[in-house]
Design a protein around this motif. Structure first.
Motif, PDB file in Angstrom:
ATOM      1  N   UNK A  13       0.766  -1.203  -0.060  1.00  0.00           N
ATOM      2  CA  UNK A  13       0.035  -0.042  -0.055  1.00  0.00           C
ATOM      3  C   UNK A  13       0.861   1.244   0.154  1.00  0.00           C
ATOM      4  N   UNK A  14       1.936   1.370   0.741  1.00  0.00           N
ATOM      5  CA  UNK A  14       2.663   2.400   0.965  1.00  0.00           C
ATOM      6  C   UNK A  14       3.476   2.590  -0.264  1.00  0.00           C
ATOM      7  N   UNK A  15       3.861   1.591  -0.715  1.00  0.00           N
ATOM      8  CA  UNK A  15       4.785   1.785  -2.303  1.00  0.00           C
ATOM      9  C   UNK A  15       3.866   2.171  -3.110  1.00  0.00           C
ATOM     10  N   UNK A  16       2.732   1.667  -3.183  1.00  0.00           N
ATOM     11  CA  UNK A  16       1.893   1.895  -4.427  1.00  0.00           C
ATOM     12  C   UNK A  16       1.552   3.559  -4.340  1.00  0.00           C
ATOM     13  N   UNK A  17       1.227   3.957  -3.044  1.00  0.00           N
ATOM     14  CA  UNK A  17       0.763   5.573  -2.728  1.00  0.00           C
ATOM     15  C   UNK A  17       1.906   6.341  -3.397  1.00  0.00           C
ATOM     16  N   UNK A 132      11.612   1.527   2.423  1.00  0.00           N
ATOM     17  CA  UNK A 132      10.611   1.477   1.426  1.00  0.00           C
ATOM     18  C   UNK A 132      10.958   2.113   0.062  1.00  0.00           C
ATOM     19  N   UNK A 133      11.953   2.984   0.012  1.00  0.00           N
ATOM     20  CA  UNK A 133      12.279   3.378  -1.419  1.00  0.00           C
ATOM     21  C   UNK A 133      13.104   2.216  -1.882  1.00  0.00           C
ATOM     22  N   UNK A 134      13.925   1.663  -1.299  1.00  0.00           N
ATOM     23  CA  UNK A 134      14.602   0.495  -1.597  1.00  0.00           C
ATOM     24  C   UNK A 134      13.579  -0.635  -2.464  1.00  0.00           C
ATOM     25  N   UNK A 135      12.700  -0.854  -1.509  1.00  0.00           N
ATOM     26  CA  UNK A 135      11.528  -1.741  -2.008  1.00  0.00           C
ATOM     27  C   UNK A 135      11.166  -1.342  -3.228  1.00  0.00           C
TER      28      UNK A 135
END
Length: 144
Positions: A13-17, A132-135
């Motif tokens: 969810x956070x990555x998609x956002x 999360x930026x790495x993900x």
């Protein structure tokens, strides 16, 4: 017992956002996020509520309602997300006290607690190493 997917769904969810934001969209709705995760928007709203309590997302009400990230992905680690959605311990002891007159019952909890503490410490250290930026970069590199 099935595996818990809450951390994976929260990271999704956070990555998609962030990807959605980079495409020029200021806010994300739980319906949009749920479409990517392929789950019910209610599941996403509950998870976003936990992420909001942890200071990772913010909500907007009224016209243009939706969700935004509170921090840059570079400053959010997997440990931050884990703490938000998995506040309890990874492993638990017996719900009732084992038989303390039994040679196994008297020693099982201290022995297992030491092992569990080590596992938790290792898990948290590993989660703290990844932002999360790495993900997101890994996800997008595999998306073609």
């Amino acid at each position: 017992m099935g595996a818990n997917s809450r951390l994976t769904i929260a990271v999704h969810a956070l990555t998609w956002m962030e990807v959605h934001r980079r495409q020029g969209n200021e806010i994300s709705t739980s319906e949009q996020i749920a479409g990517s995760v392929n789950t019910n928007p209610v599941v996403i709203r509950r998870l976003l509520g936990e992420l909001q309590k942890a200071g990772l997302v913010e909500s907007r009400r009224g016209a243009g309602a939706g969700w935004t990230l509170s921090r840059e992905l570079e400053s959010i680690t997997l440990l931050d997300v884990y703490r938000a959605v998995e506040p309890g311990v990874l492993f638990a002891m017996h719900r009732s006290t084992p038989n303390l007159e039994c040679p196994v019952g008297v020693g099982i909890q201290p022995a297992m607690q030491e092992i569990y503490d080590h596992i938790e410490e290792t898990l948290r250290a590993e989660l703290a190493r990844t932002t999360l930026v790495e993900v997101m970069r890994e996800v997008l590199s595999g998306a073609g």
